[in-house]
Design a protein around this motif. Structure first.
Motif, PDB file in Angstrom:
ATOM      1  N   ASN A 108       0.861  -1.184   0.000  1.00 35.41           N
ATOM      2  CA  ASN A 108       0.000   0.000   0.000  1.00 35.41           C
ATOM      3  C   ASN A 108       0.903   1.242   0.000  1.00 35.41           C
ATOM      4  O   ASN A 108       1.696   1.459   0.916  1.00 35.41           O
ATOM      5  N   HIS A 109       0.749   2.048  -1.043  1.00 36.08           N
ATOM      6  CA  HIS A 109       1.600   3.227  -1.238  1.00 36.08           C
ATOM      7  C   HIS A 109       1.531   4.201  -0.043  1.00 36.08           C
ATOM      8  O   HIS A 109       2.544   4.798   0.347  1.00 36.08           O
ATOM      9  N   LEU A 110       0.342   4.327   0.555  1.00 34.69           N
ATOM     10  CA  LEU A 110       0.171   5.258   1.675  1.00 34.69           C
ATOM     11  C   LEU A 110       0.930   4.760   2.902  1.00 34.69           C
ATOM     12  O   LEU A 110       1.584   5.529   3.616  1.00 34.69           O
ATOM     13  N   ALA A 112       3.524   2.875   2.781  1.00 34.76           N
ATOM     14  CA  ALA A 112       4.952   3.046   2.488  1.00 34.76           C
ATOM     15  C   ALA A 112       5.385   4.491   2.783  1.00 34.76           C
ATOM     16  O   ALA A 112       6.452   4.718   3.369  1.00 34.76           O
ATOM     17  N   HIS A 113       4.552   5.473   2.406  1.00 36.80           N
ATOM     18  CA  HIS A 113       4.889   6.875   2.725  1.00 36.80           C
ATOM     19  C   HIS A 113       5.080   7.048   4.236  1.00 36.80           C
ATOM     20  O   HIS A 113       6.020   7.692   4.682  1.00 36.80           O
ATOM     21  N   ILE A 114       4.164   6.473   5.015  1.00 38.86           N
ATOM     22  CA  ILE A 114       4.266   6.608   6.479  1.00 38.86           C
ATOM     23  C   ILE A 114       5.563   5.962   6.971  1.00 38.86           C
ATOM     24  O   ILE A 114       6.294   6.531   7.787  1.00 38.86           O
ATOM     25  N   VAL A 133       0.357  13.920   3.548  1.00 38.60           N
ATOM     26  CA  VAL A 133       0.015  14.992   2.594  1.00 38.60           C
ATOM     27  C   VAL A 133       0.690  14.738   1.254  1.00 38.60           C
ATOM     28  O   VAL A 133       1.890  14.961   1.100  1.00 38.60           O
ATOM     29  N   SER A 134      -0.103  14.272   0.285  1.00 37.20           N
ATOM     30  CA  SER A 134       0.474  13.967  -1.027  1.00 37.20           C
ATOM     31  C   SER A 134      -0.378  14.617  -2.105  1.00 37.20           C
ATOM     32  O   SER A 134      -1.204  15.476  -1.826  1.00 37.20           O
ATOM     33  N   GLY A 135      -0.154  14.170  -3.357  1.00 37.87           N
ATOM     34  CA  GLY A 135      -0.922  14.744  -4.453  1.00 37.87           C
ATOM     35  C   GLY A 135      -2.375  14.295  -4.445  1.00 37.87           C
ATOM     36  O   GLY A 135      -3.256  14.978  -4.948  1.00 37.87           O
ATOM     37  N   THR A 296       8.721  12.605  -1.610  1.00 41.48           N
ATOM     38  CA  THR A 296       7.997  12.356  -2.859  1.00 41.48           C
ATOM     39  C   THR A 296       8.163  10.875  -3.230  1.00 41.48           C
ATOM     40  O   THR A 296       8.966  10.156  -2.626  1.00 41.48           O
ATOM     41  N   ASP A 297       7.410  10.442  -4.242  1.00 44.65           N
ATOM     42  CA  ASP A 297       7.357   9.013  -4.554  1.00 44.65           C
ATOM     43  C   ASP A 297       8.736   8.413  -4.827  1.00 44.65           C
ATOM     44  O   ASP A 297       9.538   8.977  -5.579  1.00 44.65           O
ATOM     45  N   ASN A 298       8.959   7.269  -4.234  1.00 44.74           N
ATOM     46  CA  ASN A 298      10.249   6.584  -4.371  1.00 44.74           C
ATOM     47  C   ASN A 298      10.017   5.101  -4.071  1.00 44.74           C
ATOM     48  O   ASN A 298       8.964   4.716  -3.555  1.00 44.74           O
TER      49      ASN A 298
HETATM   50 ZN    ZN Z   1       3.030   9.209  -3.078  1.00 48.65          ZN
END
Ligand code: ZN
Ligand code: KG4
Length: 329
Positions: A108-110, A112-114, A133-135, A296-298
């Motif tokens: 889950n991308h979210l 992963a951000h966390i 807080v993303s796009g 940002t996305d990585n």
């Molecule tokens: Zn993202």
């Protein structure tokens, strides 16, 4: 365990290698093809991913000084994101996992951000509040453990990153808009224009940015003929209006659940004025941010989280699907 991470949820094609919770390499290719359209064109993005993924993964292997055969598991973003771009990444990752006969896990991308915040500080401990807080997302989460997420607040309409992107378009700037507005507003007066700050004076943990975007549009329409219009001041004021709301609601959330730590995640977390305002408002709370390159996305965040799951014995079956609307809880 040596884990390859693959990320293709939007317009960044990325691969990374994580081993024993350490990032050995992280490669991100931001697709420039979209900038002339002022936003991401999904079909073009999917094709770019397909074109780039192989070479980006090869670069990640070279930088980590390992061979394809050394990979012990693959983690790939399965959602949320654009359906076509997610499919490009997931199909690629499945092919590789099948060929190498290694386990795969859909991420889950979210989440992963966390978890990029654990790369900033491996000692980060639960519970904490996360401002994500993303796009595409603006959410406040209470995180009490891995897989234990409680939503505290979200946006009614646009996400904060979207407000930056749409604002930049109104100001005639490029895409993505966040860094453009930040750069233009760097020396501007953030109090020059009094833009609206939705819900700031009530206790509900809700965001709304669509009125702010409209206010900027009207402001530009009614002032465009004036000679003394100062775009630096306008950008700074617009940015500060977004930040004031984000920080105001974050402070309310931290007070409500009474935790000692909070983390900021997603592309907008790269904004230096946001970081400054958060640090000032939460001087008695421990605040963490991912490294600028990991906001940002990585794929580093994907590989890191993937390794955690694979080490716990959690993996996906080979027929797992993408989910463009995947939720965190
Ligand atoms: Zn993202
Ligand atoms: O997390 P991310 O890379 O992709 C999504 O998951 O959506 O976030 C991208 C968003 C874009 O809206 C972009 O304008 C914003 O993050 N962003 C920023 C900054 N860098 C990226 N917003 C404000 N200031 C920045 N420095």
């Amino acid at each position: 365990m040596i884990v390859l991470g693959v990320e293709s949820s939007c317009d960044e094609t990325a691969a990374a290698i994580c081993s024993n919770n350490e990032i050995l390499s992280t490669i991100v290719s931001s697709q420039v093809i979209h900038s002339k359209f002022g936003g991401v064109v999904p079909e073009l993005a999917s094709r770019e991913h397909e074109f780039l993924l192989n070479s980006i993964v090869d670069e990640a292997l070279v930088e980590a000084n390992i061979h394809k055969q050394d990979i012990e598991g693959i983690a790939v973003t399965r959602g949320p994101g654009l359906a076509g771009t997610l499919l490009s990444g997931v199909c690629f990752a499945k092919g590789l996992a099948q060929g190498l006969q290694k386990p795969i896990i859909g991420i889950n991308h979210l989440e992963a951000h966390i978890f990029a915040n654990f790369l900033a500080d491996p000692e980060l401990d639960f519970p904490f509040v996360c401002l994500l807080v993303s796009g595409g997302h603006t959410q406040l989460w209470l995180v009490t453990d891995m897989n234990h997420y409680t939503i505290l607040g979200t946006t009614r309409d646009d996400a904060a990153g979207e407000a930056f992107d749409k604002g930049a378009r109104i100001l005639g700037l490029g895409y993505p808009g966040g860094p453009e507005i930040e750069k233009l507003g760097k020396n501007g007066n953030q109090r020059a224009v009094d833009f609206p700050r939705a819900f700031l004076n009530n206790k509900r943990l809700e965001f709304s940015f669509s009125g702010l975007k409209t206010a900027l549009l009207y402001f530009m329409d009614s002032n465009k003929e004036k000679d003394n219009i100062n775009l630096e001041d306008i950008a700074a004021s617009y940015q500060q209006a977004i930040i004031d709301v984000l920080v105001g609601k974050l402070v309310q959330a931290v007070e409500k659940v009474n935790v000692k730590t909070c983390v900021i995640a997603g592309g907008v977390a790269a904004n230096k004025s946001l970081r400054k305002t958060v640090n000032k408002a939460l001087s008695n709370t421990r605040v963490l941010y991912p490294d600028l390159s990991l906001c940002t996305d990585n794929a580093a965040m994907v590989a890191y989280l993937g390794e955690l799951y694979l080490n716990m014995g959690v993996s996906s079956s080979m027929d797992f699907d993408i989910n463009p609307n995947l939720k965190l809880a």
